[in-house]
Structure formats: structure tokens, C-alpha cells
Design an enzyme around this catalytic site. Structure first.
Site, PDB file in Angstrom:
ATOM      1  N   LYS A 294       0.782  -1.217  -0.004  1.00 47.05           N
ATOM      2  CA  LYS A 294      -0.166   0.015   0.044  1.00 47.05           C
ATOM      3  C   LYS A 294       0.841   1.121   0.100  1.00 47.05           C
ATOM      4  CE  LYS A 294      -1.119   2.059   3.462  1.00 47.05           C
ATOM      5  NZ  LYS A 294      -1.776   2.578   4.718  1.00 47.05           N
TER       6      LYS A 294
ATOM      7  N   CYS B 161     -19.109   5.907   5.929  1.00 44.77           N
ATOM      8  CA  CYS B 161     -19.050   4.426   5.846  1.00 44.77           C
ATOM      9  C   CYS B 161     -18.129   4.005   6.940  1.00 44.77           C
ATOM     10  CB  CYS B 161     -18.751   3.859   4.478  1.00 44.77           C
ATOM     11  SG  CYS B 161     -19.062   2.021   4.231  1.00 44.77           S
TER      12      CYS B 161
ATOM     13  N   CYS C 200     -25.856   4.858   7.281  1.00 46.08           N
ATOM     14  CA  CYS C 200     -26.376   4.408   5.933  1.00 46.08           C
ATOM     15  C   CYS C 200     -27.635   5.583   5.595  1.00 46.08           C
ATOM     16  CB  CYS C 200     -26.886   3.166   6.167  1.00 46.08           C
ATOM     17  SG  CYS C 200     -25.528   1.986   6.236  1.00 46.08           S
TER      18      CYS C 200
ATOM     19  N   CYS D 198     -26.185   8.019   3.274  1.00 45.26           N
ATOM     20  CA  CYS D 198     -25.242   7.758   2.089  1.00 45.26           C
ATOM     21  C   CYS D 198     -26.591   7.662   0.820  1.00 45.26           C
ATOM     22  CB  CYS D 198     -25.008   6.479   2.283  1.00 45.26           C
ATOM     23  SG  CYS D 198     -23.942   5.896   0.957  1.00 45.26           S
TER      24      CYS D 198
ATOM     25  N   CYS E 133     -26.553  -0.277  -2.183  1.00 46.66           N
ATOM     26  CA  CYS E 133     -25.612  -1.175  -1.239  1.00 46.66           C
ATOM     27  C   CYS E 133     -26.179  -2.388  -0.795  1.00 46.66           C
ATOM     28  CB  CYS E 133     -24.807   0.043  -0.408  1.00 46.66           C
ATOM     29  SG  CYS E 133     -23.475  -0.868   0.729  1.00 46.66           S
TER      30      CYS E 133
END
Length: 398
Positions: A244, A314, A321, A324, A330
Site C-alpha cells: 500500500k 461508511c 447508511c 448515504c 448497497c
């Protein structure tokens, strides 16, 4: 007349004729067998046959140096004695293994999530304010813009190394202290471990990161002239640098996209949105799954989008949620993860009679670890993050 002379002469001629017939039949038999072996073995078999005169020919008995003188089995039989069978030399046959073609992997059908374009556009809309911690305290914001290019690239690498298992706020504060002290390859090598640990504390695993910073600085000065490697493979050779960090360093420092930088936020959100063919268990597996279908021109943007989205909406536990825009598409929407049960000692109010004297104010911008012990040294606090047990002063015995 049947004299002994003529009888012996006729017997000698008969034995010679018989011996010639055996030799001719042996020659034809061996040729037939070798031809059959060559015919049945196919093109992949090569028959290595000895020379005919070595395998079949019978040496003359009276020639000097012949094998009949030393080998009793090949001596000429006496008159009236039946001829002995000659030992046949075996025909050497060598087989070659047929060349096997590598197995072709079955072609995987192209796959992509059903509604990923609309979900990505919704995330861009929710991230349009650019007010997440990564926007103001990420690795790209923790460098000195007035420094030379090689120093800026080194500061990007140091910021990424400190950000592992650490929040952006703590990383940004540590980078600020390092820049005031002097954040170059030479200055890090000249700084002792105690001072360097005090500067980066309280990042996660700060003791280990002190060693990694020193080892990395020595490699950069000895092999790269104070700059960082310009390839993904070269960055992975540095101590404390994972996939990463290497991908993000290539993107931020060198402006080259070598892969997707997947951290805990990208890993979590990708699995929640169903952006992986199957559920992945590690960030590295998530990176491979995303690179299989996500267009390459989006690899640099997806890390910045999903990290800020995971910091604001999130969340790891109890995601928002209801706020969102992807709550209807989702697959994990409104499936909040169960919270941890509170421990019994947290529910009870603390006993004021057992509370110790307040800890002294932090020095050098460091937070105290907990209430002071009767011996005067700070004790470990249950609220400390992993890898930061004890302050640098306590670790050095001060």
C-alpha cells in the site's frame, strides 16, 4: 568311399554352412526387432543402434588380438562338437520425454459490479466538499512545499510509514514536529533514537518505526543518493514499506500509477459495496480484485475517494447508511455491525476515594499515558492504542 578323411571333411563343411546360416538369421532378427521398436515408439522415441559390425559380426578365430582368444564362449568348437550360442549384445534404446505444453488457464469471463458506476458517482458527490481528515492531513499535505524535490519525496515516504495503524491527525502532528526538527535523510541519521522516538510519539508502533526510519535513511543515502527509489519493487525493499505504501508513494511522489493503494477503509468499503467477485480477507486480496475490473485511469482516484468516505460516512462500526446516497443499491446498507458489549468496570462510576493525583502536563506536545503511579512514572492506560505502550521517556529509563 567312406574313409575317415572324407567323413571328417564333410562334417567340417556342414558345420561351416550351419554357422553361416545362424549368423545370417541373427542379423535379420536383430534388424527386424530394431525396426519394430522404432516403428512402435512413435516420433517421440529415438533409437540409438550400435554399429552392425560391432553387434552382429563374429570375429575370425585365427586373427591376432581377436576376442575369441580371451573369451572361451566365442572359441571355435572342436570337430564333432555342436556350436555354442553366441551371447547377443543388447540394443540400446533411449527414450525422450515428449514436450508437454503448459496448461492453459481457463479464460475468465470479464466481471464487474452491476451498479458500480452510479455508486462511484454518488461517492464523488458526497466527497465534493473535501473536508475529510485525509484531505487536509494526508501524506500529500504533510510535506514542506519549499523543500527540494528529493526531500519532498522523502517526506512523503516518511508520512506513509508513520500513517500505518495511526490516525491522520496523529500522523500530521508527528510530521509537523519532524519538519521543525529537520526532516531529511541526513538529519534522521544524525538524530539519536531517543529524540526521534520523542518526535514521532504517539504514532502506532513508534519504537519499531524508529528502527525502520533509521534503516531506510541509511539505505537511501548509500544506494539512492538521498532520494527514494523510483520503482515499486525498489520501494518494497525498504524496511517497513508494504504494497500500500509503495503504490501511494509512486502515485504521490513520482506521479506514476503502479497500482491501487488499499488500506483498511478501501478494503472495508469495497466488500460492503460488493466490488469484489468474492469476499476478500485482506487488503492485498482486495487490491488484486479491484485491479481485475476497475479501469486503470481510476486507480489513483479511488483511494482518495474511499478513504475520505470511510472517515465520514461508511464508518467501521455503525455506518451512517441513512445519509448515504448508495443506501438503496448497497448490499450491506443498514446492516450495522454489532457493537461491543461494555465492560462491567466501565458501567460502574469510579470511586473518588481511590483516584490518584492528576498526571503532570505533557511535555514536548505528547499526551500523558495515564494517572501517575506512586513511584512517579506513568502507568499504562487501557485506552492506549496498540504499539504505544509507554512513553519514550519511560522506554529509555528517564
Amino acid at each position: 568311399m567312406a574313409s575317415p578323411y572324407f567323413f571328417r571333411k564333410s562334417m567340417t563343411e556342414m558345420s561351416r554352412m550351419k554357422k553361416t546360416k545362424i549368423r545370417d538369421s541373427t542379423s535379420s532378427t536383430l534388424k527386424t526387432r530394431s525396426a519394430k521398436v522404432h516403428k512402435c515408439s512413435g516420433p517421440a522415441v529415438q533409437v540409438k543402434q550400435e554399429r552392425e559390425d560391432q553387434c552382429i559380426s563374429v570375429p575370425e578365430p585365427n586373427r591376432p588380438g581377436s576376442e575369441t582368444a580371451s573369451n572361451p564362449d566365442q572359441r571355435k568348437p572342436a570337430d564333432g562338437e555342436p556350436p555354442r550360442e553366441r551371447r547377443r549384445r543388447p540394443v540400446k534404446v533411449e527414450y525422450e520425454e515428449p514436450k508437454r505444453e503448459p496448461k492453459k488457464e481457463p479464460k475468465r469471463e470479464p466481471w464487474e459490479p452491476a451498479d458500480w458506476r452510479r455508486q462511484l458517482e454518488n461517492i464523488r458527490q458526497m466527497r465534493s466538499a473535501r473536508n475529510a481528515p485525509v484531505d487536509s492531513m494526508g501524506a500529500a499535505r504533510c510535506v514542506d512545499p519549499q523543500a527540494p524535490p528529493e526531500v519532498m519525496r522523502y517526506q512523503v515516504l516518511v508520512s506513509l510509514m508513520l500513517s500505518s495503524q495511526t490516525k491522520d491527525q496523529v500522523t500530521a502532528a508527528a510530521m509537523e514536529r519532524l519538519r521543525r526538527h529537520g526532516l531529511t535523510v541526513d538529519s534522521v541519521l544524525e538524530t539519536d533514537d531517543e529524540t526521534l522516538g520523542r518526535l514521532i510519539y504517539p504514532v502506532g508502533f513508534w519504537r519499531t518505526k524508529v528502527k525502520y526510519l533509521k534503516q531506510t535513511a541509511a539505505i537511501l543515502r548509500g544506494e539512492y543518493g538521498g532520494d527514494i527509489p523510483g520503482s515499486f519493487e525498489g520501494l518494497l525493499r525498504l524496511p517497513g514499506v508494504g504494497p500500500k505504501m509503495a503504490h501511494l508513494a509512486m502515485d504521490i511522489a513520482w506521479r506514476q500509477v503502479s497500482g491501487i493503494g488499499v488500506d483498511t477503509h478501501v478494503h472495508r468499503i469495497s466488500n460492503r459495496l460488493g466490488w469484489t467477485r468474492t469476499g476478500t480477507k485482506s487488503p492485498e486480496d482486495t487490491r488484486k480484485a479491484l485491479e481485475d475490473w476497475l479501469p486503470r485511469q481510476l486507480w489513483s482516484e479511488v483511494n482518495w475517494l474511499l478513504v475520505g468516505f470511510g472517515q465520514q460516512l461508511c464508518l467501521p462500526t455503525n455506518p451512517l447508511c441513512s445519509l448515504c446516497l448508495n443506501q438503496h443499491s448497497c448490499p450491506s446498507a443498514h446492516c450495522t455491525s454489532p457493537g461491543r458489549k461494555p465492560l462491567p468496570h466501565i458501567l460502574k462510576p469510579p470511586d473518588q476515594s481511590k483516584v490518584n493525583v492528576e498526571s503532570p502536563p505533557p511535555t514536548d506536545g505528547m499526551k500523558p499515558e495515564g494517572p501517575a503511579s506512586p513511584m512517579g512514572s506513568p502507568t499504562s492506560s487501557p485506552g492506549l492504542r496498540r504499539g504505544s505502550r509507554g512513553s519514550p521517556a519511560a522506554a529509555t529509563g528517564q
